[in-house]
Design a protein around this motif. Structure first.
Motif, PDB file in Angstrom:
ATOM      1  N   ARG A  90       0.693  66.984  27.903  1.00  0.00           N
ATOM      2  CA  ARG A  90       1.321  65.520  28.706  1.00  0.00           C
ATOM      3  C   ARG A  90       1.018  65.838  30.226  1.00  0.00           C
ATOM      4  N   GLU A 141      -2.578  66.288  31.670  1.00  0.00           N
ATOM      5  CA  GLU A 141      -3.309  64.906  31.503  1.00  0.00           C
ATOM      6  C   GLU A 141      -2.744  63.987  32.704  1.00  0.00           C
ATOM      7  N   GLN A 142      -1.386  64.130  33.290  1.00  0.00           N
ATOM      8  CA  GLN A 142      -0.944  63.543  34.374  1.00  0.00           C
ATOM      9  C   GLN A 142      -1.454  64.132  35.684  1.00  0.00           C
ATOM     10  N   ARG A 188     -10.285  67.792  30.092  1.00  0.00           N
ATOM     11  CA  ARG A 188     -10.098  67.858  28.767  1.00  0.00           C
ATOM     12  C   ARG A 188      -8.943  69.073  28.497  1.00  0.00           C
ATOM     13  N   THR A 209      -0.646  62.022  23.836  1.00  0.00           N
ATOM     14  CA  THR A 209      -1.510  61.609  25.321  1.00  0.00           C
ATOM     15  C   THR A 209      -2.194  60.464  24.826  1.00  0.00           C
ATOM     16  N   SER A 210      -2.883  59.990  26.029  1.00  0.00           N
ATOM     17  CA  SER A 210      -3.510  58.709  26.020  1.00  0.00           C
ATOM     18  C   SER A 210      -5.171  58.774  26.665  1.00  0.00           C
ATOM     19  N   ARG A 211      -5.277  59.667  27.655  1.00  0.00           N
ATOM     20  CA  ARG A 211      -6.491  59.585  28.392  1.00  0.00           C
ATOM     21  C   ARG A 211      -7.217  61.030  28.199  1.00  0.00           C
ATOM     22  N   ILE A 212      -6.678  62.107  28.523  1.00  0.00           N
ATOM     23  CA  ILE A 212      -7.355  63.143  28.398  1.00  0.00           C
ATOM     24  C   ILE A 212      -7.981  63.477  27.266  1.00  0.00           C
ATOM     25  N   ARG A 213      -9.380  64.119  27.290  1.00  0.00           N
ATOM     26  CA  ARG A 213     -10.238  64.264  26.057  1.00  0.00           C
ATOM     27  C   ARG A 213      -9.791  65.676  25.511  1.00  0.00           C
ATOM     28  N   ARG A 272     -12.328  60.585  22.597  1.00  0.00           N
ATOM     29  CA  ARG A 272     -11.706  61.306  23.212  1.00  0.00           C
ATOM     30  C   ARG A 272     -11.903  62.730  22.559  1.00  0.00           C
TER      31      ARG A 272
END
Length: 414
Positions: free
Chosen positions: A44, A47-48, A53, A81-85, A115
Motif C-alpha cells: 500500500r 504504491e503511494q 511494480r 492496491t489499485s494502481r501499482i503493477r 496490472r
C-alpha cells in the motif's frame, strides 16, 4: 558506495522507474502472520510513494521467509492496491506446469486487469536433460540448479564496471555446493512428487502458446486456457548469468530481470547475453531489462548501517544451505558469532549493497542503471523494524524522483 553527489535529472525529465521485490520476510520475534500483514502494508505504502511494480518471490523450507506462493500473495495484494503493477519475481517454473501458471496468473489478471506481471525463474532442481545446460555457475533467480557440476574456471572478470559499479565475484563453487544439499533435493521432491520438471525452453514455449491461443493437442485441435490474460500480459524471465535464462528471454523476445542483488559479479554478462540473443516479438520490439538491488536508506549513514547490520547473518544462513533465518535485530546481530570464513562467504553480497542516505544510495543506483542500461530498478530492502523498512523505500522514492537516472540515459542499448 560512491561518494559522488548525484547530478540532478533535468527538470521534468522522467527517470528510470523504481520497483519493489519482497520476499515476505519473517523477522526475529515475529511470525508468518505478521510478515504477511507487513507485506500488505508495504505494498500500500510503496504504491503511494510512486513505485512502478511490486514483485514477490518464491522460496520454500526457509524459516525466515513466508513468501512460498507468489500467486497467493499477489491475490492478497491485488485486494489492497489499485494502481501499482503486481508480479512474480520470480515464480519457479519447474515447480508447476505451463497450464497451471497461465491459469493462475490469468485469474489474477481478472482480479486486477492490466496490472499483473508473470515473472519466471528456473526451479531449484531440473531434470537430467537440463543439468548440463544450466546457467553458468548453476545460478538462477529464486533457485539453484540441483546437481549441476562446477563449470571450468572462467577468465578473471574486472571487479568494477567502467563507470565504477562494484562487480564482486561470489564464492567459487557456491551453487554446486548448495545444489547438493539434502534440503534442496527434498524441496524438489516435495513440490513435484518425484515428477521431473519439463525442460525450461519447452515450458516457456508451451506457456506462450497458451497465452496466444495457439496451443494444439495431439490431433491439432486448439486448446484454450481459462482464464488467461492473453498476449498483452507482461512476461519476464529472471536470470543470474549469461546462460540459458538470459538466452531464452532474448530469443523469445521477452523482458529480462537481471539479478544483481544475488550474483553481482555476473550482471553485465547477463544483460549482454540477453541483448545479444534478443529477437523482436509482438510483446517487445526492443530489449527490456530490470535489474535488482539490495538497498537500505535512512536519514544518516550511521542509522542506515545499523538497520543493515543483520544482513550478513541472514545471507550466511542461506548460503550455508540451511535456509534463511528469521531476520535478526541489530542488537541480536551484534551478539551472533562471526568468522573470517563467514566474511568470505557473503563478501560479494555486502560489497554490492547500497546502504546510506538517500543521496548516497541514489549515487550508487545511478551507477547500476547506467552500467546495465536498466529500464527498471527493482529494490529489495529488509530490516528488522517494519517502519524503518517502509521509511527506507519512501526516502529513496522521494530523492530518486528528483535525482535519479533519466530514462534516456539508460534505455535504448541494442
Amino acid at each position: 558506495m560512491s561518494n559522488n553527489e548525484p547530478v540532478a535529472a533535468s527538470p521534468g525529465a522522467p527517470v528510470v522507474p523504481l520497483s519493489v521485490l519482497d520476499l515476505v520476510p519473517i523477522t526475529e520475534g515475529g511470525d508468518a502472520r505478521r510478515a504477511v500483514a507487513e507485506t500488505i502494508d508495504l505494498a500500500r505504502r510503496t504504491e503511494q510513494a510512486g513505485y512502478a511494480r511490486y514483485w514477490v518471490a518464491e522460496h520454500h523450507l526457509n524459516p525466515g521467509v513466508a513468501g512460498s506462493s507468489p500467486a497467493v500473495v499477489l491475490a492478497l495484494l491485488a485486494a489492497h492496491t489499485s494502481r501499482i503493477r503486481l508480479g512474480s519475481g520470480a515464480v519457479l517454473a519447474g515447480n508447476q506446469s505451463a497450464l497451471a501458471l497461465v491459469e493462475q496468473f490469468g485469474l489474477l489478471d481478472a482480479a486486477a486487469p492490466g496490472r499483473i506481471d508473470l515473472g519466471l525463474g528456473r526451479s531449484a532442481s531440473r531434470g537430467p536433460a537440463e543439468k548440463n545446460g544450466a546457467d553458468k555457475n548453476g545460478a538462477d533467480k529464486g533457485g539453484l540448479d540441483k546437481g549441476g557440476a562446477d563449470q571450468p574456471a572462467a577468465p578473471k572478470r574486472p571487479d568494477r564496471a567502467p563507470n565504477g559499479l562494484p562487480l564482486p565475484p561470489g564464492p567459487p563453487g557456491l551453487f554446486a555446493l548448495l545444489g547438493s544439499r539434502p534440503r534442496v533435493a527434498a524441496q524438489g521432491d516435495l513440490l513435484r512428487g518425484g515428477r521431473e520438471a519439463q525442460p525450461y525452453g519447452e515450458q516457456l514455449e508451451d506457456l506462450l502458446a497458451l497465452l496466444e491461443d495457439r496451443y494444439a493437442d495431439r490431433e491439432g485441435g486448439l486448446l484454450a486456457a481459462t482464464p488467461h490474460a492473453g498476449p498483452d500480459q507482461e512476461i519476464w524471465v529472471m536470470g543470474s548469468s549469461g546462460g540459458e535464462s538470459a538466452q531464452l528471454a532474448g530469443a523469445l523476445g521477452l523482458a529480462f530481470g537481471a539479478n544483481y542483488h544475488v550474483t553481482p559479479g555476473n550482471v553485465l554478462e547477463a544483460v549482454e547475453a540477453y541483448r545479444a540473443a534478443f529477437r523482436p516479438s509482438p510483446r517487445n520490439a526492443a530489449p527490456r531489462v530490470a535489474v535488482s538491488a539490495d538497498v537500505v536508506v535512512a536519514e544518516t549513514p550511521e542509522r542506515a548501517a545499523e538497520l543493515a547490520r543483520g544482513f550478513g547473518h541472514w545471507v550466511r544462513s542461506i548460503r550455508c544451505g540451511d535456509g534463511a533465518i528469521a531476520y535478526p535485530s541489530p542488537e541480536r546481530a551484534a551478539e551472533l558469532p562471526w568468522t573470517a570464513e563467514d566474511d568470505a562467504l557473503v563478501a560479494d553480497r555486502i560489497a554490492s549493497r547500497f546502504v546510506g542516505t538517500p543521496e548516497q544510495v541514489t549515487a550508487g543506483l545511478r551507477l547500476l542503471a547506467e552500467a546495465t542500461g536498466a529500464d527498471d530498478l527493482v529494490i529489495t530492502t529488509i530490516t528488522h523494524d517494519h517502519e524503518a523498512r517502509v521509511r527506507s523505500y519512501e526516502l529513496l522514492a522521494e530523492h530518486w524522483a528528483r535525482h535519479g537516472t533519466p530514462v534516456l540515459a539508460a534505455a535504448g542499448q541494442p
